[in-house]
Design an enzyme around this catalytic site. Structure first.
Site, PDB file in Angstrom:
ATOM      1  N   LYS A 274      25.004 -67.783  62.098  1.00  0.00           N
ATOM      2  CA  LYS A 274      24.826 -67.279  63.449  1.00  0.00           C
ATOM      3  C   LYS A 274      26.123 -66.255  63.882  1.00  0.00           C
ATOM      4  O   LYS A 274      25.414 -65.165  64.531  1.00  0.00           O
ATOM      5  CB  LYS A 274      25.152 -68.017  64.500  1.00  0.00           C
ATOM      6  CG  LYS A 274      24.662 -67.916  65.883  1.00  0.00           C
ATOM      7  CD  LYS A 274      25.681 -67.780  66.678  1.00  0.00           C
ATOM      8  CE  LYS A 274      25.021 -67.756  68.420  1.00  0.00           C
ATOM      9  NZ  LYS A 274      25.772 -67.405  68.905  1.00  0.00           N
ATOM     10  N   ASP A 290      14.452 -53.955  65.133  1.00  0.00           N
ATOM     11  CA  ASP A 290      13.809 -54.979  65.073  1.00  0.00           C
ATOM     12  C   ASP A 290      14.981 -56.074  64.141  1.00  0.00           C
ATOM     13  O   ASP A 290      14.746 -56.238  63.460  1.00  0.00           O
ATOM     14  CB  ASP A 290      12.359 -55.387  64.593  1.00  0.00           C
ATOM     15  CG  ASP A 290      11.691 -56.441  64.158  1.00  0.00           C
ATOM     16  OD1 ASP A 290      11.986 -57.700  65.249  1.00  0.00           O
ATOM     17  OD2 ASP A 290      10.680 -56.237  63.722  1.00  0.00           O
ATOM     18  N   HIS A 388      36.598 -67.547  74.409  1.00  0.00           N
ATOM     19  CA  HIS A 388      35.642 -67.575  75.484  1.00  0.00           C
ATOM     20  C   HIS A 388      35.696 -68.174  76.403  1.00  0.00           C
ATOM     21  O   HIS A 388      35.462 -67.543  77.397  1.00  0.00           O
ATOM     22  CB  HIS A 388      34.331 -68.919  74.859  1.00  0.00           C
ATOM     23  CG  HIS A 388      33.866 -68.605  73.509  1.00  0.00           C
ATOM     24  ND1 HIS A 388      33.020 -67.183  73.493  1.00  0.00           N
ATOM     25  CD2 HIS A 388      33.469 -69.481  72.219  1.00  0.00           C
ATOM     26  CE1 HIS A 388      31.958 -67.261  72.304  1.00  0.00           C
ATOM     27  NE2 HIS A 388      32.912 -68.154  71.708  1.00  0.00           N
TER      28      HIS A 388
END
Length: 441
Positions: A274, A290, A388
């Site tokens: 990921k 795409d 983050h």
């Protein structure tokens, strides 16, 4: 202007724009113009929705009721095959663009990213059911391949005129009565989905006649394993050092331990990959490609040996440096589709300086290796949450009503306090506004 002069100008452009993240969007656009990454008219067009309107959207998809925007940023510091590049990224998740820029700077210390890519092959599948004799069908298809390729090329004269066309016919046995025929087509700078689907449908009756079977599905596969990209980078161990982790070799070894974790554990491998796709997808979205097809193909490729594995490899080089490689199927396009209709996509492709679909695939893969490296380094040292939460603090500050430079001031205070509640942000904002108003009396 000659090609040599254009290349000379490109060499002088640097992807290292110091302090870029600290500036306003307006000033960033101005710097891209000053650095000759963007023409003035393209920079102005980036404001707002960048020329994308409901009329354009209504042509692209069905049942349009409005527009939905994403932030468009640029990742800096990329050197790809010796050439400085800016990487457009459209993404909603904080830290991805910053992470890619940071890791690209580390990789630049070792010479940047080296990319190799296959030819742009798109593959159509024709399913053949109830085949009476697999052996006879395979022999008939083998003998008929030249005629079948010629027939396929006759169906796509424009593609053949651009240097593309049908390249190979492959036959695979699925069970005792089922074959699948793969038609591999070089689609040049297009993804080629509609083209190869049409050719597969038109060729199906010929395949039925040769095999005696019954045609089933006729459609491309998104496992574009004839269209892979390989990107490598190396980072000197010294470049991995930081104020807290002063021995870069220790950081390198921690990253290698994290890589090994992904190799041993499927739960970790999914999250590891990921992190790769954070970079790949953001580039594809910005450039109107795409990303869903690429995601599907990438994860299938990660499981090609029967178990799900990391898409990257990291190892210790002969001089103690950290070396990494990413390989994945990556079908991209720079013509047709959104590139034809979406003005923002057109500008993103121009900003990226893409020479075609293969080049765009390499740039996206470099971004994927960069975001993977950034995640592994963060996880192995300070933890992923530090970066983050610093960016999350800016969101909280904006939610509390801060704007302009006040966003940074409120976010810094929240980060120091390690409190990220909107009510605390409003308290700090009100105090800062009152302080400033008091100073003006």
């Amino acid at each position: 202007m000659s090609d040599d002069k254009v290349k000379a100008l490109e060499v002088k452009r640097s992807s290292r724009l110091t302090g870029f993240y600290q500036q306003s969007p307006e000033r960033r656009r101005a710097r891209l113009v000053e650095s000759r990454w963007l023409a003035p008219e393209d920079a102005r067009a980036c404001e707002g929705l960048g020329g994308f309107d409901e009329a354009c959207a209504d042509v692209m998809v069905e049942n349009v009721i409005g527009l939905h925007g994403l932030p468009l940023g640029v990742a800096l510091n990329f050197v790809v095959n010796g050439r400085d590049r800016l990487v457009p990224m459209a993404v909603e998740e904080p830290s991805i663009i910053a992470a890619a820029s940071y890791a690209a700077r580390l990789c630049a210390e070792g010479g940047g990213f080296t990319v190799q890519a296959d030819a742009p092959i798109t593959t159509a599948q024709v399913q053949l059911l109830e085949v009476p004799s697999l052996e006879a069908a395979r022999e008939a298809l083998r003998a008929g391949t030249p005629e079948l390729l010629a027939a396929a090329n006759a169906l796509m004269p424009a593609m053949c005129a651009r240097g593309g066309g049908a390249r190979e016919l492959e036959v695979r046995v699925l069970d005792a009565t089922t074959l699948v025929v793969h038609l591999h087509v070089d689609t040049r700078d297009s993804m080629g989905a509609n083209l190869v689907n049409s050719v597969a449908e038109d060729l199906a009756p010929r395949l039925v006649a040769l095999t005696g079977g019954r045609a089933g599905l006729k459609i491309l596969t998104n496992l574009a394993d004839r269209r892979k990209v390989r990107v490598r980078a190396r980072v000197p161990a010294s470049a991995l050092a930081s104020e807290r982790f002063q021995d870069g070799a220790v950081v390198r070894d921690a990253i290698l331990e994290a890589q090994r974790f992904a190799e041993l554990d499927v739960y970790r491998a999914v999250t590891h990959n990921k992190g790769v796709m954070n970079g790949v997808d953001a580039v594809l979205v910005a450039c109107g490609n795409d990303w869903r097809a690429v995601e599907a193909g990438a994860h299938a490729y990660a499981a090609r040996h029967g178990g799900y594995r990391p898409l990257t490899s990291w190892w210790k080089g002969p001089e103690g440096e950290l070396c990494g490689e990413l390989e994945l199927p990556l079908a991209t396009s720079t013509v047709g589709g959104a590139a034809r209709t979406h003005p923002g996509v057109q500008r993103a492709l121009k900003l990226a300086g893409t020479s075609g679909a293969v080049d765009l695939a390499g740039l996206a893969a470099a971004a994927g290796l960069a975001t993977n490296l950034a995640a592994l380094k963060a996880l192995s040292t300070d933890g992923i949450q530090k970066g983050h939460m610093a960016l999350h603090a800016r969101r909280v500050a904006a939610e509390a009503g801060a704007s302009g430079e006040l966003v940074g001031i409120i976010a810094d205070r929240l980060s120091r306090e390690r409190v990220y509640r909107p009510e605390r942000a409003r308290e700090i904002l009100e105090a800062e506004v009152a302080r400033r108003q008091g100073g003006r009396r």
